[in-house]
Design a protein around this motif. Structure first.
Motif, PDB file in Angstrom:
ATOM      1  N   THR A 108       0.828  -1.204   0.000  1.00 53.97           N
ATOM      2  CA  THR A 108       0.000   0.000   0.000  1.00 53.97           C
ATOM      3  C   THR A 108       0.863   1.255   0.000  1.00 53.97           C
ATOM      4  O   THR A 108       0.607   2.212  -0.757  1.00 53.97           O
ATOM      5  CB  THR A 108      -0.934   0.005   1.220  1.00 53.97           C
ATOM      6  OG1 THR A 108      -1.789  -1.140   1.173  1.00 53.97           O
ATOM      7  CG2 THR A 108      -1.776   1.263   1.252  1.00 53.97           C
ATOM      8  N   GLN A 109       1.907   1.245   0.844  1.00 50.35           N
ATOM      9  CA  GLN A 109       2.799   2.405   0.911  1.00 50.35           C
ATOM     10  C   GLN A 109       3.584   2.585  -0.386  1.00 50.35           C
ATOM     11  O   GLN A 109       3.812   3.714  -0.831  1.00 50.35           O
ATOM     12  CB  GLN A 109       3.751   2.270   2.096  1.00 50.35           C
ATOM     13  CG  GLN A 109       3.059   2.309   3.447  1.00 50.35           C
ATOM     14  CD  GLN A 109       4.031   2.469   4.591  1.00 50.35           C
ATOM     15  OE1 GLN A 109       4.951   3.284   4.536  1.00 50.35           O
ATOM     16  NE2 GLN A 109       3.824   1.682   5.650  1.00 50.35           N
ATOM     17  N   ALA A 146       2.576   1.697  -3.413  1.00 50.75           N
ATOM     18  CA  ALA A 146       1.648   2.182  -4.444  1.00 50.75           C
ATOM     19  C   ALA A 146       1.354   3.671  -4.293  1.00 50.75           C
ATOM     20  O   ALA A 146       1.102   4.373  -5.288  1.00 50.75           O
ATOM     21  CB  ALA A 146       0.353   1.382  -4.388  1.00 50.75           C
ATOM     22  N   SER A 147       1.376   4.175  -3.063  1.00 49.78           N
ATOM     23  CA  SER A 147       1.024   5.578  -2.818  1.00 49.78           C
ATOM     24  C   SER A 147       2.237   6.506  -2.782  1.00 49.78           C
ATOM     25  O   SER A 147       2.078   7.728  -2.641  1.00 49.78           O
ATOM     26  CB  SER A 147       0.251   5.699  -1.496  1.00 49.78           C
ATOM     27  OG  SER A 147       1.059   5.292  -0.414  1.00 49.78           O
ATOM     28  N   TYR A 148       3.442   5.926  -2.900  1.00 48.98           N
ATOM     29  CA  TYR A 148       4.650   6.746  -2.813  1.00 48.98           C
ATOM     30  C   TYR A 148       4.873   7.481  -4.132  1.00 48.98           C
ATOM     31  O   TYR A 148       5.224   6.889  -5.144  1.00 48.98           O
ATOM     32  CB  TYR A 148       5.870   5.886  -2.485  1.00 48.98           C
ATOM     33  CG  TYR A 148       7.093   6.677  -2.068  1.00 48.98           C
ATOM     34  CD1 TYR A 148       7.426   6.818  -0.732  1.00 48.98           C
ATOM     35  CD2 TYR A 148       7.912   7.291  -3.020  1.00 48.98           C
ATOM     36  CE1 TYR A 148       8.542   7.546  -0.336  1.00 48.98           C
ATOM     37  CE2 TYR A 148       9.018   8.026  -2.640  1.00 48.98           C
ATOM     38  CZ  TYR A 148       9.328   8.145  -1.297  1.00 48.98           C
ATOM     39  OH  TYR A 148      10.431   8.870  -0.913  1.00 48.98           O
ATOM     40  N   ASP A 149       4.648   8.778  -4.131  1.00 46.46           N
ATOM     41  CA  ASP A 149       4.808   9.620  -5.314  1.00 46.46           C
ATOM     42  C   ASP A 149       6.112  10.406  -5.178  1.00 46.46           C
ATOM     43  O   ASP A 149       6.237  11.258  -4.285  1.00 46.46           O
ATOM     44  CB  ASP A 149       3.624  10.567  -5.455  1.00 46.46           C
ATOM     45  CG  ASP A 149       3.637  11.336  -6.760  1.00 46.46           C
ATOM     46  OD1 ASP A 149       4.584  12.113  -6.976  1.00 46.46           O
ATOM     47  OD2 ASP A 149       2.710  11.139  -7.572  1.00 46.46           O
TER      48      ASP A 149
END
Length: 356
Positions: A65-66, A68-71
């Protein structure tokens, strides 16, 4: 060799084992929260927080999850100009954030790969890693900057085969162009590897041309063909000596293994080379235990006391054996005490009869 290997009964220990191998500091507070921390090349305190994971799968889901959300762009802008010691140059900060995401990706991949690992799987990985290290040392590849990364790539690939030699043999025989090695299928992957190790890769190719006595023509793009060539040559070196180095590794480690450890590492072990060698090790350990037991019994029989003292059985110590011996000794003591009490009572009765 330390054979403290994680088991499926302790998923926190498994996670710590993998995270530590990836260079992260591992800590868990009393509430069950897990913190994974390391410093980036620009001295950023890169920290991953896992909030009260219930089990290994829960921790893996949190990592995914982290990831996938790390931009990268968003993280860069959050830190830019925050006066927290971050680089002043925007490109440097962007590169640092890319590094952080790559580390998170690498950790997540490793945790995913080890999901469901058994003690046998961990042991096999340790043996093959040592065998690869020996091969790279013997061939001089260990001195190349790409050595550690290449070993990790080959280890990951050959661990998927019941016979690891077959895994690297596919690379050296069919080549990376066949797509057999997933790490170097895309140009982006080979370009990253080439850029990171460009000097040693080109130097390796130069030495290879010198050995062959002719130049090597590489297809375009050069970085892709160069990485493929180096990978295939490394695989060919490994094919020639992997089996021997696995055997040598197990022979060197056999003296530090106990019978219980070997049995645990054999349980469900599908690696043909390692399982066969462990079977031999177990056989030798069994013979050694029998010899020790016979020697112990022989030594004990020579030291038996005279009739006034009852013989005591001496066996090699183990938790079960020690418990059994303690029970036997306690029973013996109780028998001695009972006999002593009976004798005293008999003397007392005789004394009283004389008084009458």
């Amino acid at each position: 060799m330390d054979f403290t290997i994680p088991t499926t009964d302790n998923w926190q220990e498994q996670l710590e084992y993998i995270a530590t191998k990836k260079g992260f500091n591992f800590s868990q507070d009393e509430d069950g929260n897990i913190t994974l921390q390391k410093f980036s090349p620009r001295r950023q305190d890169f920290t991953i927080e896992l909030v009260k994971p219930l089990d290994y799968k829960d921790a893996l889901d949190d990592l995914n999850t982290q990831l996938a959300s790390y931009d990268v762009s968003e993280q860069t802008m959050v830190w830019y100009g925050a006066n927290r010691g971050e680089p002043r140059d925007l490109q440097d900060l962007l590169d640092d954030m890319k590094w952080c995401k790559n580390e998170l990706q690498s950790l997540t991949d490793a945790v995913d790969y080890h999901y469901g690992f058994t003690p046998a799987d961990y042991f096999n990985e340790s043996v093959m890693k040592e065998a690869l290290s020996r091969t790279f040392e013997e061939t001089g590849l260990a001195d190349r900057s790409f050595s550690a990364d290449m070993q990790e790539i080959l280890l990951d690939h050959m661990s998927r085969y019941d016979n690891p030699v077959n895994g690297v043999e596919e690379i050296s025989t069919h080549g990376c162009v066949s797509g057999v090695l997933s790490d170097f299928v895309y140009y982006s992957d080979t370009k990253e590897f080439y850029t990171k190790h460009i000097d040693d890769i080109e130097d390796f190719i130069y030495d290879l041309e010198d050995d062959l006595g002719e130049s090597i023509t590489l297809d375009h793009p050069r970085y892709n063909s160069a990485v493929w060539l180096v990978t295939e040559r490394c695989a060919s070196f490994v094919v020639d000596s992997l089996e021997e180095n696995i055997q040598n590794t197990l022979e060197d480690w056999s003296e530090d293994l106990t019978k219980e450890q070997v049995e645990a590492f054999l349980q469900g072990n599908s690696n043909e080379l390692i399982a066969d060698n462990l079977e031999e090790t177990l056989s030798f350990l069994g013979e050694d235990i029998e010899d020790e037991q016979e020697a112990s019994l022989d030594a004990n029989s020579e030291e038996l006391p005279l009739q006034s003292e009852a013989p005591r059985i001496v066996v090699p110590s183990s938790p079960v054996q020690e418990q059994a011996q303690a029970i036997l000794n306690a029973r013996g003591e109780r028998n001695d005490n009972t006999l002593k009490t009976a004798q005293e009572e008999q003397v007392e009765r005789k004394s009283q009869s004389h008084k009458l």
